[in-house]
Design a protein around this motif. Structure first.
Motif, PDB file in Angstrom:
ATOM      1  N   GLY A 410      -2.103 -11.321   4.199  1.00  0.00           N
ATOM      2  CA  GLY A 410      -1.723 -12.956   4.033  1.00  0.00           C
ATOM      3  C   GLY A 410      -1.576 -13.239   5.411  1.00  0.00           C
ATOM      4  N   ASP A 411      -1.274 -14.574   5.504  1.00  0.00           N
ATOM      5  CA  ASP A 411      -1.349 -15.232   6.863  1.00  0.00           C
ATOM      6  C   ASP A 411      -0.085 -15.068   7.601  1.00  0.00           C
ATOM      7  OD1 ASP A 411       0.216 -17.234   5.601  1.00  0.00           O
ATOM      8  OD2 ASP A 411      -1.217 -18.892   6.063  1.00  0.00           O
ATOM      9  N   ALA A 412       1.086 -14.772   6.909  1.00  0.00           N
ATOM     10  CA  ALA A 412       2.268 -14.536   7.594  1.00  0.00           C
ATOM     11  C   ALA A 412       2.907 -12.980   7.266  1.00  0.00           C
ATOM     12  CB  ALA A 412       3.080 -15.518   7.201  1.00  0.00           C
ATOM     13  N   GLU A 413       2.090 -12.274   7.320  1.00  0.00           N
ATOM     14  CA  GLU A 413       2.506 -10.852   6.840  1.00  0.00           C
ATOM     15  C   GLU A 413       2.032  -9.780   7.820  1.00  0.00           C
ATOM     16  OE1 GLU A 413       3.404 -13.083   3.730  1.00  0.00           O
ATOM     17  OE2 GLU A 413       1.391 -12.954   4.379  1.00  0.00           O
ATOM     18  N   CYS A 414       2.695  -8.508   7.833  1.00  0.00           N
ATOM     19  CA  CYS A 414       2.495  -7.332   8.969  1.00  0.00           C
ATOM     20  C   CYS A 414       2.762  -6.166   8.244  1.00  0.00           C
ATOM     21  CB  CYS A 414       3.272  -7.632   9.994  1.00  0.00           C
ATOM     22  SG  CYS A 414       3.115  -6.358  11.234  1.00  0.00           S
ATOM     23  N   PHE A 415       1.721  -5.347   8.303  1.00  0.00           N
ATOM     24  CA  PHE A 415       1.687  -4.050   7.893  1.00  0.00           C
ATOM     25  C   PHE A 415       2.356  -2.965   8.687  1.00  0.00           C
ATOM     26  CE2 PHE A 415      -2.111  -5.543   5.704  1.00  0.00           C
ATOM     27  CZ  PHE A 415      -1.820  -5.233   4.494  1.00  0.00           C
ATOM     28  N   GLN A 416       3.149  -2.058   8.075  1.00  0.00           N
ATOM     29  CA  GLN A 416       3.537  -0.728   8.607  1.00  0.00           C
ATOM     30  C   GLN A 416       2.488   0.447   8.286  1.00  0.00           C
ATOM     31  OE1 GLN A 416       7.536   0.138   8.265  1.00  0.00           O
ATOM     32  NE2 GLN A 416       8.114  -1.919   7.855  1.00  0.00           N
ATOM     33  N   GLU A 417       2.595   1.515   9.070  1.00  0.00           N
ATOM     34  CA  GLU A 417       1.264   2.414   8.625  1.00  0.00           C
ATOM     35  C   GLU A 417       1.012   2.800   7.516  1.00  0.00           C
ATOM     36  OE1 GLU A 417       0.706   6.959  10.675  1.00  0.00           O
ATOM     37  OE2 GLU A 417       2.367   6.642   9.237  1.00  0.00           O
ATOM     38  N   ALA A 418      -0.078   2.910   7.465  1.00  0.00           N
ATOM     39  CA  ALA A 418      -0.806   3.164   5.977  1.00  0.00           C
ATOM     40  C   ALA A 418      -0.916   4.803   5.916  1.00  0.00           C
ATOM     41  CB  ALA A 418      -2.296   2.536   5.647  1.00  0.00           C
ATOM     42  N   THR A 419      -0.627   5.234   4.864  1.00  0.00           N
ATOM     43  CA  THR A 419      -0.878   6.532   4.131  1.00  0.00           C
ATOM     44  C   THR A 419      -1.807   6.858   3.295  1.00  0.00           C
ATOM     45  OG1 THR A 419       1.356   7.204   5.101  1.00  0.00           O
ATOM     46  CG2 THR A 419       0.496   8.697   3.383  1.00  0.00           C
ATOM     47  N   PHE A 420      -2.690   7.997   3.569  1.00  0.00           N
ATOM     48  CA  PHE A 420      -3.796   8.005   2.296  1.00  0.00           C
ATOM     49  C   PHE A 420      -3.101   9.110   1.448  1.00  0.00           C
ATOM     50  CE2 PHE A 420      -7.044  11.120   1.030  1.00  0.00           C
ATOM     51  CZ  PHE A 420      -7.794  10.254   0.301  1.00  0.00           C
ATOM     52  N   VAL A 421      -3.384   8.980   0.084  1.00  0.00           N
ATOM     53  CA  VAL A 421      -2.937  10.006  -1.036  1.00  0.00           C
ATOM     54  C   VAL A 421      -4.272  10.262  -1.624  1.00  0.00           C
ATOM     55  CG1 VAL A 421      -1.652  10.414  -2.844  1.00  0.00           C
ATOM     56  CG2 VAL A 421      -0.719   8.929  -1.032  1.00  0.00           C
ATOM     57  N   GLN A 422      -4.706  11.488  -1.700  1.00  0.00           N
ATOM     58  CA  GLN A 422      -5.895  11.818  -2.574  1.00  0.00           C
ATOM     59  C   GLN A 422      -5.837  11.572  -4.091  1.00  0.00           C
ATOM     60  OE1 GLN A 422      -5.639  16.000  -1.204  1.00  0.00           O
ATOM     61  NE2 GLN A 422      -5.752  16.732  -3.262  1.00  0.00           N
TER      62      GLN A 422
END
Length: 487
Positions: A410-422
């Motif tokens: 979104g235009d006013a959003e920020c992610f924290q670290e992404a984690t991969f799950v198989q």
């Protein structure tokens, strides 16, 4: 609390205002449907200061470690959060105030905590041998109970490593489950000593190697392959005299070369070979692998130092938007007499916090997830400049094909670290789900989004709504199943 947190960048806003929440919430609200394959726990940790800084201001990285467990079962998600009760945390809770001064400078601490570990256990949370290890690279791990999140205490692997610093980014050897780790400034503050460890899956120490770095440097992450270890030596230096005088632990020195130490895992350290690269900033490793006599190391990089709290003394901090960011492949040719590392651009856009499938750590691989940033998608006219450590994209990259899929929150959003799950035990590499916390900057709320790696650009298959705002975190890991005794 009689002292307020300061109104400074590391303590305000949707990302950095302290959350200070401990507790449990059962059956979080879910929008969409939790994939049936998600049965396990997503652990993550955040620097979240319990008390205002003793010296009036502080940096984000000096907050107390707060661990969150998102427990998935049968389409439901429960949440649990507790502080890591480090020696530092317990002393400050007893005093009801902060007792530690500048980041990693014991000479600025309150005299009442002289000799006490200032470790915050706030950078990574890693399952190993039936415990959770809360990690900060300047101190020993702190062991926690994975079911209750109760703190067990400082963990020296049953007396096998003494009181040496321990990396926040250990690696697991996918061939046998062993834990590979290191510590820098291992001989004391501002020392050049680096120690490398290998532990079998049950926690028994199998290898210990000591080397000396070219200069006393921050070594935040490292890489491993079946036969080699690679230490990235970034030109952020420590100086003991500066600390004694009350100054900062680290300084950025772009006049020093960026170096990579390549060492055999089965040697004694005498074989280490140093490769040089142009001055740049790198923090996190994506992966590394062997290719005959060459070793490839993939890392996000920037042309300048993005750690705003570590600057060249006496020089102004450059604006991050003036730097060039990319995902870089560094190659070290062990058959060559040369000492220069060569580079190749894999993804020519801002990116950080990269993760690959844990089953291919140290091996040739294809898929990765990471955070990205596209400022053209951010409402700067409405919100003003973004906060530091701002990422508004999830990226799934195929490093072989050179392609990438992205999704913007979104235009006013920020992610924290992404984690991969198989997706499952026998799923192909990179086939699974992406889990990431998403902070909404205008509403000061947080949700956990779940995306399918096969269709990242379609957006979340589920959104888990959190009734509390989560402060910006650093790292986390997924543990499948209900019992992590074998993790």
């Amino acid at each position: 609390m009689t002292v307020k947190f300061p109104s400074t960048p590391d303590f305000v806003g949707a990302l950095y205002a302290p959350s200070r929440f401990e507790g449990s919430i059962r059956d979080l609200e879910v929008e969409g449907e939790i994939p049936a394959e998600l049965n396990g726990t997503f652990f993550q940790v955040s620097p979240d200061p319990a008390y205002p800084p003793m010296l009036g201001d502080d940096i984000f990285f000096n907050g107390d470690g707060a661990v969150t467990a998102f427990r998935f079962a049968g389409g439901h998600v429960d949440m649990q959060r507790r502080y890591v009760e480090t020696d530092r945390f317990k002393a400050q809770r007893a005093a009801r105030k902060s007792l530690f001064g500048h980041y990693r400078n014991p000479y600025t601490d309150d005299p009442s905590v002289a000799g006490l570990s200032g470790g915050t256990a706030n950078t990574n949370i890693v399952p190993f041998a039936g415990k959770l290890l809360a990690l900060k690279e300047d101190s020993l791990p702190v062991a926690m109970d994975p079911d209750t999140l109760e703190t067990i205490g400082n963990w020296d692997f049953n007396g096998q490593i003494g009181n040496t610093p321990f990396t926040a980014h250990p690696k697991r050897d996918p061939s046998n489950g062993s834990l590979l780790a290191f510590g820098y400034e291992a001989g004391g503050l501002a020392s050049r000593d680096v120690v490398y460890y290998e532990f079998s899956a049950d926690g028994t120490k199998r290898r210990e190697i000591w080397i000396e770095a070219p200069y006393a440097s921050m070594i935040h992450d490292f890489a491993v392959t079946p036969n080699f270890v690679v230490f990235p030596i970034v030109p952020i230096t420590a100086d003991g005299d500066r600390m004694v005088a009350g100054g900062q632990h680290f300084e950025w020195q772009d006049d020093l070369p960026f170096q990579f130490g390549v060492m055999r895992r089965d040697g004694d350290g005498s074989d280490i070979r140093w490769f040089t690269a142009p001055a740049c900033f790198q923090a996190h490793v994506l992966n590394a692998f062997e290719d005959g006599h060459r070793i490839h190391l993939d890392m996000p990089s920037s042309s300048g130092n993005i750690f705003q709290f570590v600057q060249k003394i006496g020089a102004p901090a450059p604006a991050p938007h003036t730097f060039h960011f990319e995902l870089t492949r560094w190659t070290f040719d062990r058959a060559s007499d040369g000492r220069d590392a060569t580079r190749q651009t894999l993804y020519d856009a801002p990116c950080e916090f990269p993760r690959c499938d844990d089953r291919v750590v140290g091996l040739p691989y294809r898929h990765a997830v990471m955070l990205g940033c596209d400022m053209s998608l951010y409402a700067i006219d409405r919100l003003g400049p973004p906060p530091w450590q701002f990422f508004n994209q999830l990226v799934h990259i195929d490093v072989v094909a050179g392609t990438a899929e992205t999704w913007c929150g979104g235009d006013a959003e920020c992610f924290q670290e992404a984690t991969f799950v198989q997706r499952g035990e026998n799923a192909p590499e990179g086939d699974g789900y992406i889990l990431a916390l998403l902070n909404h900057l205008e509403t000061h709320t947080t949700e956990l989004v779940i995306l399918d790696t096969q269709r990242v650009d379609a957006g979340p298959v589920a959104r888990v709504k959190l009734p509390v705002r989560m402060r910006m975190s650093l790292h986390g890991n997924w543990v499948p199943g209900k019992n992590i005794a074998a993790a």
